[in-house]
Motif scaffolding. Sequence first.
Motif, PDB file in Angstrom:
ATOM      1  N   VAL A  67      10.752   9.645   6.094  1.00 10.37           N
ATOM      2  CA  VAL A  67      11.641  10.457   6.624  1.00 10.37           C
ATOM      3  C   VAL A  67      11.321  11.862   5.904  1.00 10.37           C
ATOM      4  N   VAL A  68      10.900  12.947   6.589  1.00 10.01           N
ATOM      5  CA  VAL A  68      10.607  14.095   6.136  1.00 10.01           C
ATOM      6  C   VAL A  68      11.612  15.304   7.153  1.00 10.01           C
ATOM      7  N   THR A  69      11.556  16.539   6.464  1.00 10.44           N
ATOM      8  CA  THR A  69      12.187  17.451   6.969  1.00 10.44           C
ATOM      9  C   THR A  69      11.163  18.190   7.759  1.00 10.44           C
ATOM     10  N   ALA A  70      11.380  18.674   9.105  1.00  7.24           N
ATOM     11  CA  ALA A  70      10.511  19.301   9.872  1.00  7.24           C
ATOM     12  C   ALA A  70      10.105  20.773   9.335  1.00  7.24           C
TER      13      ALA A  70
ATOM     14  N   PRO B 140      -2.545  13.753   1.568  1.00 11.63           N
ATOM     15  CA  PRO B 140      -1.685  14.331   0.683  1.00 11.63           C
ATOM     16  C   PRO B 140      -2.041  15.640  -0.230  1.00 11.63           C
ATOM     17  N   SER B 141      -1.320  16.602  -0.459  1.00 14.48           N
ATOM     18  CA  SER B 141      -1.612  18.013  -0.780  1.00 14.48           C
ATOM     19  C   SER B 141      -0.539  18.313  -1.956  1.00 14.48           C
ATOM     20  N   GLY B 142       0.342  17.690  -2.309  1.00 16.71           N
ATOM     21  CA  GLY B 142       1.511  18.240  -3.248  1.00 16.71           C
ATOM     22  C   GLY B 142       2.323  19.164  -2.871  1.00 16.71           C
TER      23      GLY B 142
ATOM     24  N   ALA C 298       0.954  -1.010   0.028  1.00 14.68           N
ATOM     25  CA  ALA C 298      -0.068   0.153   0.129  1.00 14.68           C
ATOM     26  C   ALA C 298       0.834   1.246  -0.089  1.00 14.68           C
ATOM     27  N   HIS C 299       0.416   2.272  -0.598  1.00 16.73           N
ATOM     28  CA  HIS C 299       1.248   3.572  -0.689  1.00 16.73           C
ATOM     29  C   HIS C 299       0.617   4.418   0.295  1.00 16.73           C
ATOM     30  N   VAL C 300       1.520   5.319   1.051  1.00 12.61           N
ATOM     31  CA  VAL C 300       1.294   5.927   2.050  1.00 12.61           C
ATOM     32  C   VAL C 300       1.998   7.161   1.697  1.00 12.61           C
ATOM     33  N   THR C 301       1.337   8.533   1.954  1.00 11.49           N
ATOM     34  CA  THR C 301       2.323   9.730   1.811  1.00 11.49           C
ATOM     35  C   THR C 301       2.213  10.352   3.102  1.00 11.49           C
ATOM     36  N   VAL C 302       3.759  10.476   3.486  1.00  7.14           N
ATOM     37  CA  VAL C 302       3.845  11.251   5.071  1.00  7.14           C
ATOM     38  C   VAL C 302       4.197  12.702   4.699  1.00  7.14           C
TER      39      VAL C 302
ATOM     40  N   VAL D 214       6.689  12.861   0.933  1.00  3.47           N
ATOM     41  CA  VAL D 214       7.307  11.607   0.357  1.00  3.47           C
ATOM     42  C   VAL D 214       6.169  10.667   0.504  1.00  3.47           C
ATOM     43  N   THR D 215       6.158   9.752  -0.797  1.00  2.00           N
ATOM     44  CA  THR D 215       5.472   8.577  -0.797  1.00  2.00           C
ATOM     45  C   THR D 215       6.162   7.221  -0.396  1.00  2.00           C
ATOM     46  N   VAL D 216       5.894   6.704   0.529  1.00  2.01           N
ATOM     47  CA  VAL D 216       6.383   5.213   0.397  1.00  2.01           C
ATOM     48  C   VAL D 216       5.534   3.959   0.408  1.00  2.01           C
ATOM     49  N   THR D 217       6.110   2.789   0.446  1.00  2.23           N
ATOM     50  CA  THR D 217       5.057   1.507   0.404  1.00  2.23           C
ATOM     51  C   THR D 217       5.271   0.506   1.444  1.00  2.23           C
TER      52      THR D 217
END
Length: 575
Positions: free
Chosen positions: A338-341, A318-320, A307-311, A325-328
């Motif tokens: 991992v995202v940047t604060a 998800p808003s673009g 399943a694809h998840v956008t964090v 980042v999208t992970v599986t």
Amino acid sequence: MPVKPAKRTAFALVAASVALSVALTATPALADPASPLGIGVARTVDSQRGTFTVPVWTDASGAAVTSVQAVIRDTDGSAVGDPLTLQQSGDVWAVASDAPLKLTEDGGSVPHLGRYAIDVTATDDQGDTVTRSGAGTLDFTLRPDFTGAGEGTGPWGQNTLVLSPSTLDKDHRATGADDHLVGIQPGSGDLVPIAGRTVAVTRSSQSDVNSYLLGPDAASATTGADGRFTTGPLQADGSVALTAEFSENSDEVHGSAILTGYPTYSQTTGYLTAGANLKRAAPGQKVTISGYVRSGTSATSPGIAGAHVTVSPNGYAPSGQPGEVTVTTDAAGHFSGVVTAAPDAMSGWSAALADRFVTGDKANGSVVVPEYSSFVNLKSTLAATGKVTVKGRIVATYARNSAIYHGQVVHLEYSKDGSTGWKDLGTTTQGADSSSFSITKWGYVDGYYRVHHFISDELAASYSTPVRLNRTNTNVYSISATPAKVSKGATVTVKGTLKEYKNGSWKAYAGQKVYLYFQKKGSTSWTYITSGKTGSNGAAKLKGKATKDGYWLIQYFGDSKHFNSDGVKDYVDVR
């Protein structure tokens, strides 16, 4: 799927020689120019290549064309079958629609697929006869097509490309084309397989998931003896379509075919849980968002793999927006991204399903970040009218997606050198419940502009980077409307000279479009009359009809580097 029924599954093919190919593609020989009869170019009817049309006419007064015959010639120049008697259809003469040319195996006279020369002979009721040898080429070739699924299967009721599998779900996320390439045979209309050809299949762009997760977006396959082609699977996690395309120009097949297929989707409800490894992060610090996607609502429910998840570092994914980042998920349904604060202390992070086959609620939380103010998305322009407009957003630097209470005041400031002597040109207030603002004030010919926010209860003080804006001044000198007194309906000639201010002096501005306007006495509006271009000396002369007392003005509208022109309007008295 099986090929649509046809009388036969094979056809004869005789290759044309190079010499004949040259002969048939050469310009057709014209008929006798001394004859009043004229014969145009014979053209194959593409929808039924067993027919063709040719325009025939007579220039003789009172005469009429009485008959048109055609002879089809093979590769060696010999006639194919008996001469054809063409029927008139409007402005052209054509092979009868109910008696198209056919292959000999279909009971016709044409020995093979290919291209044939057409000779046309016309006769009128005055006894004139003329023949045009090589009036055109009969394109007696197969017209390619895909059999597809039955009518009415597509989203708009059209024939569609056959896909295998046609229905996708979370465990089957890829599909390929599985269809037949056939040729529509001239005359009979039979569908015959086209074997040994390469068909290209492309996948449309994805709308639901990042394309880098999907691998190749194109495939190809070679048709078999029955015309069937089957591509390898292409991932179709988003709302997609597969399109097959084929094109050929030979003595056997001529034309292009294109057909699109649309998979259907079966969805599963997933349960997403997630958390962040930090409660507070400095701007730019890495934050790990991890969790599970399960098929049930307990910690022991089976996980959903693939399943694809956008964090995201904000609460609206998800808003673009940047930083997402999208992970599986792995085999256990676990994911980690991992995202940047992001500077957004109010909405914080979020994790949301971005999957065509799995739906469910998102999870989110907060990451607290100190708030400073800054200007983003600024756009500064100096219009040809002389007004400066600055648009943008005032945001909390480390919480750009947080709600900012309206009432933040933004000042527009000007400096000649960009560092000293800043002058306040005026203020605006950000929009209600929005960080956006727009401010427009009269500017200067050249200089630097910035926006300035003074400290408030919510945001600290901030300045934008100064931006230099400038344009070249223009003026229409010596505007003169003559005569000064005219009769109603008379022509008024208006002259003027357009100049631009460059390198410290006014210089003629040649080759520019200028416009003539009229303002009725007592009115505040202007009416467009006509336009023209300035000469090499910048001079312009335009004319208009005088109907009322009023003022005449030549106007130049600036471009990206010039201001609109100034100028003094001239009055004309209409008697």
